[in-house]
Scaffold this motif. Structure first.
Motif, PDB file in Angstrom:
ATOM      1  N   ASP A 169       0.731  -1.147  -0.161  1.00  0.00           N
ATOM      2  CA  ASP A 169       0.123  -0.146   0.002  1.00  0.00           C
ATOM      3  C   ASP A 169       0.929   1.137  -0.186  1.00  0.00           C
ATOM      4  O   ASP A 169       1.715   1.393   0.982  1.00  0.00           O
ATOM      5  CB  ASP A 169      -0.768   0.119   1.257  1.00  0.00           C
ATOM      6  N   PRO A 170       0.816   2.042  -1.106  1.00  0.00           N
ATOM      7  CA  PRO A 170       0.158   2.148  -2.158  1.00  0.00           C
ATOM      8  C   PRO A 170       0.150   1.305  -3.182  1.00  0.00           C
ATOM      9  O   PRO A 170       1.291   0.917  -3.450  1.00  0.00           O
ATOM     10  CB  PRO A 170      -0.049   3.470  -2.618  1.00  0.00           C
ATOM     11  N   TYR A 171      -0.605   0.468  -3.873  1.00  0.00           N
ATOM     12  CA  TYR A 171      -0.299  -0.417  -4.949  1.00  0.00           C
ATOM     13  C   TYR A 171       0.287   0.339  -6.047  1.00  0.00           C
ATOM     14  O   TYR A 171       0.048   1.251  -6.513  1.00  0.00           O
ATOM     15  CB  TYR A 171      -1.488  -1.205  -5.406  1.00  0.00           C
ATOM     16  N   SER A 172       1.410  -0.625  -6.826  1.00  0.00           N
ATOM     17  CA  SER A 172       1.894  -0.115  -7.997  1.00  0.00           C
ATOM     18  C   SER A 172       2.341  -1.675  -8.656  1.00  0.00           C
ATOM     19  O   SER A 172       3.023  -2.516  -7.584  1.00  0.00           O
ATOM     20  CB  SER A 172       3.284   0.973  -7.856  1.00  0.00           C
ATOM     21  N   PRO A 173       2.581  -1.750  -9.745  1.00  0.00           N
ATOM     22  CA  PRO A 173       3.016  -2.897 -10.469  1.00  0.00           C
ATOM     23  C   PRO A 173       4.673  -3.011  -9.904  1.00  0.00           C
ATOM     24  O   PRO A 173       4.970  -4.195  -9.576  1.00  0.00           O
ATOM     25  CB  PRO A 173       3.008  -2.590 -11.963  1.00  0.00           C
ATOM     26  N   ALA A 174       5.270  -2.121  -9.986  1.00  0.00           N
ATOM     27  CA  ALA A 174       6.722  -2.302  -9.596  1.00  0.00           C
ATOM     28  C   ALA A 174       6.954  -2.606  -8.303  1.00  0.00           C
ATOM     29  O   ALA A 174       7.795  -3.621  -7.921  1.00  0.00           O
ATOM     30  CB  ALA A 174       7.292  -0.919  -9.714  1.00  0.00           C
ATOM     31  N   ARG A 175       6.026  -2.144  -7.352  1.00  0.00           N
ATOM     32  CA  ARG A 175       6.257  -2.671  -5.893  1.00  0.00           C
ATOM     33  C   ARG A 175       5.967  -4.159  -5.543  1.00  0.00           C
ATOM     34  O   ARG A 175       6.307  -4.612  -5.039  1.00  0.00           O
ATOM     35  CB  ARG A 175       5.473  -1.843  -4.943  1.00  0.00           C
ATOM     36  N   LEU A 176       4.569  -4.634  -6.391  1.00  0.00           N
ATOM     37  CA  LEU A 176       4.349  -5.793  -6.324  1.00  0.00           C
ATOM     38  C   LEU A 176       5.381  -6.570  -6.721  1.00  0.00           C
ATOM     39  O   LEU A 176       5.785  -7.765  -6.177  1.00  0.00           O
ATOM     40  CB  LEU A 176       3.233  -5.976  -7.356  1.00  0.00           C
ATOM     41  N   LEU A 177       6.073  -6.251  -7.751  1.00  0.00           N
ATOM     42  CA  LEU A 177       7.281  -7.258  -8.193  1.00  0.00           C
ATOM     43  C   LEU A 177       8.268  -7.472  -7.254  1.00  0.00           C
ATOM     44  O   LEU A 177       8.987  -8.459  -7.160  1.00  0.00           O
ATOM     45  CB  LEU A 177       7.578  -6.739  -9.641  1.00  0.00           C
ATOM     46  N   GLU A 178       8.776  -6.096  -6.814  1.00  0.00           N
ATOM     47  CA  GLU A 178       9.751  -6.012  -5.731  1.00  0.00           C
ATOM     48  C   GLU A 178       9.382  -7.005  -4.459  1.00  0.00           C
ATOM     49  O   GLU A 178      10.322  -7.774  -3.876  1.00  0.00           O
ATOM     50  CB  GLU A 178      10.048  -4.570  -5.346  1.00  0.00           C
ATOM     51  N   ILE A 179       7.894  -6.982  -3.751  1.00  0.00           N
ATOM     52  CA  ILE A 179       7.722  -7.587  -2.760  1.00  0.00           C
ATOM     53  C   ILE A 179       7.593  -9.011  -3.069  1.00  0.00           C
ATOM     54  O   ILE A 179       8.148 -10.127  -2.299  1.00  0.00           O
ATOM     55  CB  ILE A 179       6.328  -6.985  -2.413  1.00  0.00           C
ATOM     56  N   SER A 180       7.126  -9.648  -4.353  1.00  0.00           N
ATOM     57  CA  SER A 180       7.131 -11.068  -4.698  1.00  0.00           C
ATOM     58  C   SER A 180       8.551 -11.779  -4.994  1.00  0.00           C
ATOM     59  O   SER A 180       8.699 -12.403  -4.468  1.00  0.00           O
ATOM     60  CB  SER A 180       6.310 -11.074  -5.970  1.00  0.00           C
ATOM     61  N   GLY A 181       9.266 -10.763  -5.598  1.00  0.00           N
ATOM     62  CA  GLY A 181      10.834 -11.291  -5.707  1.00  0.00           C
ATOM     63  C   GLY A 181      11.461 -11.495  -4.230  1.00  0.00           C
ATOM     64  O   GLY A 181      12.108 -12.377  -4.126  1.00  0.00           O
ATOM     65  N   GLY A 182      11.328 -10.371  -3.471  1.00  0.00           N
ATOM     66  CA  GLY A 182      11.958 -10.488  -2.121  1.00  0.00           C
ATOM     67  C   GLY A 182      11.538 -11.679  -1.309  1.00  0.00           C
ATOM     68  O   GLY A 182      12.234 -12.488  -0.498  1.00  0.00           O
ATOM     69  N   LEU A 183      10.304 -12.019  -1.212  1.00  0.00           N
ATOM     70  CA  LEU A 183       9.451 -13.157  -0.846  1.00  0.00           C
ATOM     71  C   LEU A 183       9.935 -14.293  -1.195  1.00  0.00           C
ATOM     72  O   LEU A 183      10.150 -15.291  -0.444  1.00  0.00           O
ATOM     73  CB  LEU A 183       7.908 -12.956  -0.819  1.00  0.00           C
ATOM     74  N   SER A 184      10.195 -14.599  -2.701  1.00  0.00           N
ATOM     75  CA  SER A 184      10.489 -15.703  -3.085  1.00  0.00           C
ATOM     76  C   SER A 184      11.972 -16.103  -2.654  1.00  0.00           C
ATOM     77  O   SER A 184      12.416 -17.309  -2.095  1.00  0.00           O
ATOM     78  CB  SER A 184      10.629 -15.558  -4.824  1.00  0.00           C
ATOM     79  N   LEU A 185      12.938 -15.180  -2.622  1.00  0.00           N
ATOM     80  CA  LEU A 185      14.190 -15.264  -2.178  1.00  0.00           C
ATOM     81  C   LEU A 185      14.332 -15.582  -0.588  1.00  0.00           C
ATOM     82  O   LEU A 185      15.099 -16.554  -0.212  1.00  0.00           O
ATOM     83  CB  LEU A 185      15.092 -13.975  -2.405  1.00  0.00           C
ATOM     84  N   LEU A 186      13.428 -14.984   0.141  1.00  0.00           N
ATOM     85  CA  LEU A 186      13.316 -15.101   1.448  1.00  0.00           C
ATOM     86  C   LEU A 186      13.148 -16.494   1.759  1.00  0.00           C
ATOM     87  O   LEU A 186      13.562 -17.428   2.689  1.00  0.00           O
ATOM     88  CB  LEU A 186      12.506 -14.048   2.256  1.00  0.00           C
ATOM     89  N   VAL A 187      11.939 -17.190   1.228  1.00  0.00           N
ATOM     90  CA  VAL A 187      11.647 -18.498   1.571  1.00  0.00           C
ATOM     91  C   VAL A 187      12.322 -19.444   1.037  1.00  0.00           C
ATOM     92  O   VAL A 187      12.677 -20.665   1.637  1.00  0.00           O
ATOM     93  CB  VAL A 187      10.010 -18.624   0.720  1.00  0.00           C
ATOM     94  N   VAL A 188      13.247 -19.419  -0.001  1.00  0.00           N
ATOM     95  CA  VAL A 188      14.148 -20.223  -0.513  1.00  0.00           C
ATOM     96  C   VAL A 188      15.319 -20.237   0.528  1.00  0.00           C
ATOM     97  O   VAL A 188      15.893 -21.421   1.065  1.00  0.00           O
ATOM     98  CB  VAL A 188      14.665 -19.949  -1.688  1.00  0.00           C
ATOM     99  N   LEU A 189      15.799 -19.075   1.130  1.00  0.00           N
ATOM    100  CA  LEU A 189      16.914 -19.041   2.052  1.00  0.00           C
ATOM    101  C   LEU A 189      16.419 -19.469   3.238  1.00  0.00           C
ATOM    102  O   LEU A 189      17.211 -20.456   3.974  1.00  0.00           O
ATOM    103  CB  LEU A 189      16.962 -17.406   2.250  1.00  0.00           C
ATOM    104  N   ILE A 190      15.255 -19.267   3.871  1.00  0.00           N
ATOM    105  CA  ILE A 190      14.589 -20.106   4.983  1.00  0.00           C
ATOM    106  C   ILE A 190      14.856 -21.422   5.149  1.00  0.00           C
ATOM    107  O   ILE A 190      15.061 -22.379   5.994  1.00  0.00           O
ATOM    108  CB  ILE A 190      13.482 -19.238   5.728  1.00  0.00           C
ATOM    109  N   SER A 191      14.241 -22.150   3.936  1.00  0.00           N
ATOM    110  CA  SER A 191      14.043 -23.382   3.563  1.00  0.00           C
ATOM    111  C   SER A 191      15.558 -23.985   3.685  1.00  0.00           C
ATOM    112  O   SER A 191      15.492 -25.083   4.165  1.00  0.00           O
ATOM    113  CB  SER A 191      13.397 -23.540   2.399  1.00  0.00           C
ATOM    114  N   CYS A 192      16.418 -23.240   2.987  1.00  0.00           N
ATOM    115  CA  CYS A 192      17.820 -23.972   2.875  1.00  0.00           C
ATOM    116  C   CYS A 192      18.383 -23.970   4.438  1.00  0.00           C
ATOM    117  O   CYS A 192      18.938 -25.271   4.758  1.00  0.00           O
ATOM    118  CB  CYS A 192      18.791 -23.072   2.195  1.00  0.00           C
ATOM    119  N   LEU A 193      18.031 -23.203   5.001  1.00  0.00           N
ATOM    120  CA  LEU A 193      18.897 -23.217   6.533  1.00  0.00           C
ATOM    121  C   LEU A 193      17.903 -24.022   7.635  1.00  0.00           C
ATOM    122  O   LEU A 193      18.736 -24.773   8.197  1.00  0.00           O
ATOM    123  CB  LEU A 193      18.735 -21.694   7.198  1.00  0.00           C
TER     124      LEU A 193
END
Length: 467
Positions: A169-193
């Protein structure tokens, strides 16, 4: 060489983190992207509905994923690979949603690919995680462990939804991609650990030790197991499906999950249409239901703990009773649809949630027990079969619940009667699921009687602790 040691609570918590990571990716794709497609992009609601249903359809590959884990003996590569595919699918789903605003057809095509990857990722990671728990969690800890892991997944849902909602919030396409990409990297890292050195080495020596005969009468067992391992997937699946108890439990999972998922999408519209609740009040009602589900889960965890040791009932009785109580609560909603506001809706929904939580955790604990009961060499295939049954039920449940409500309203011409018809259908499904749960338990009793022909009471006592 002795078999691999059982997991402690720290190991179970690490698996819970992996489950929470899966939930974090799934909740964004099925909730946040759903809203963006319908509201921000003004697309028909059937599009995200189709994509979510399609990702359940893809999960029919779960038996094949489980078979692969059986062949490789190790579950960690399947969990890590599945998490990587899931994270990639989650990011591509966000990219596809943004692309739909520019090139609709291209965006939809990418979304289909993304949700295919999500289905594959959930299948590989989720199935292997349950297989590992079934092999490495002691009997006395199965119900509490299942509760802990699933509660961590629910926490993952909640934390991700709240955090992503604030960051978006506030929504923008660029913000959505940033959040989604960061989330994907984070879950892979947590899962590896979380998975690092969790399973331990499963080398040929350990595997051979677990296959050694325990007596001269079982001298042919290793050769038989080697022949089974050489069998292909189709023969292995046919062998698992031919097991009467595995087949009965598959039917139970389908019926119970079909009834459970069918009410999920119509409970809030029902409360708003017939009881006049506002959107905020129906959201609170849904929250009450989810809170009650947690209460039911905790009750089964307590009943299945080693300290209680069956004094609050066996896991089998909680599975049967949870389905029976769910049917009773659904019957109450039928009466609520008939009588309207005088009916105590909130206590009825709370009762439904407690019953749903009780039978679901009891079913997961039973699933973990039955997966290895016929031999660990096919545990993954069994778990995959039951996971596919659940996925099909969830995919059909959302569709049938809403479609049956609309169809009943079109035929009967009265909204209350239409909702009563759907709730009645779900009541019948829960009754049938309870009957299947009794059916599953009878096979355990037969096996106990074969182990201890006399006295019968001794077998029943063994069953209480086994469940």
């Amino acid at each position: 060489m002795s078999p691999l040691p059982m997991f402690g609570w720290l190991h179970i918590a690490r698996l819970g983190l992996v489950q929470a990571c899966m939930g974090a990716v799934v909740v964004v794709t099925t909730s946040t992207l759903n809203r963006i497609m319908v509201v921000e992009l003004a697309l028909p609601a059937i599009l995200p509905g189709f994509l979510v249903g399609f990702h359940y359809l893809v999960q029919m590959v779960r038996p094949r994923m489980g078979f692969g884990a059986d062949q490789g003996r190790r579950c960690t590569p399947w969990m890590m690979g599945g998490m990587f595919v899931l994270a990639l699918g989650g990011f591509l789903a966000s990219l596809a949603t943004v692309w739909m605003g520019q090139e609709l057809s291209h965006g939809i095509a990418l979304a289909v690919l993304a949700f295919t990857l999500i289905g594959f990722g959930v299948s590989a990671c989720g199935t292997s995680l349950l297989v590992l728990m079934s092999k490495r969690v002691a009997d006395a800890r199965r119900a509490p462990a299942a509760t802990a892991v699933w509660m961590m997944m629910i926490v993952g849902f909640a934390v991700t939804a709240i955090t992503v909602g604030k960051l978006l919030d506030p929504y923008s396409p660029a913000r959505l991609l940033e959040i989604s990409g960061g989330l994907s990297l984070l879950v892979v890292l947590i899962s590896c650990l979380s998975l690092w050195n969790l399973e331990g080495p499963v080398d040929s020596a350990v595997s051979a030790a677990t296959d050694l005969p325990h007596s001269l009468e079982m001298a042919a067992v290793p050769l038989q197991k080697q022949q089974e391992k050489r069998q292909g997937f189709k023969k292995t699946l046919h062998m698992v499906w031919s097991e009467p108890q595995a087949k009965a439990f598959t039917v139970f999972v389908f019926l119970s999950m079909l009834a459970y998922s069918s009410q999920d999408l119509i409970l809030e519209p029902f409360a708003g249409a017939l009881f006049g609740l506002t959107p905020g009040e129906t959201t609170q009602l849904s929250g009450l239901h989810h809170s009650a589900v947690l209460c039911g889960m905790l009750a089964v965890a307590l009943a299945g703990s080693g300290r209680v040791a069956g004094r609050l009932g066996s896991i089998q009785s909680w599975m049967v009773g949870g389905c029976g109580l769910s049917a009773l609560a659904m019957l109450g909603l039928c009466l609520a649809a008939a009588y309207g506001p005088p009916w105590p809706l909130k206590p009825n929904v709370f009762l439904l949630g407690v019953a749903n939580g009780a039978f679901s955790i009891a079913a997961i604990a039973t699933m973990m027990r039955l997966a290895t009961q016929g031999g660990e060499q096919h545990a993954g295939t069994r778990m995959g079969l039951w996971g596919a049954s659940q996925a099909i039920a969830f995919g059909l449940g959302g569709l049938l619940g809403t479609a049956a409500s609309d169809l009943a309203y079109f035929v009967l011409g009265e909204q209350g009667t239409a909702y009563a018809f759907v709730f009645g259908f779900e009541c019948v499904m829960f009754v049938m699921a309870a009957a299947c749960a009794v059916w599953v338990g009878r096979y355990d009793l037969q096996k106990a009687l074969q182990r201890h022909p006399s006295p019968v009471v001794s077998s029943r006592k063994d069953l209480i602790h086994e469940y």
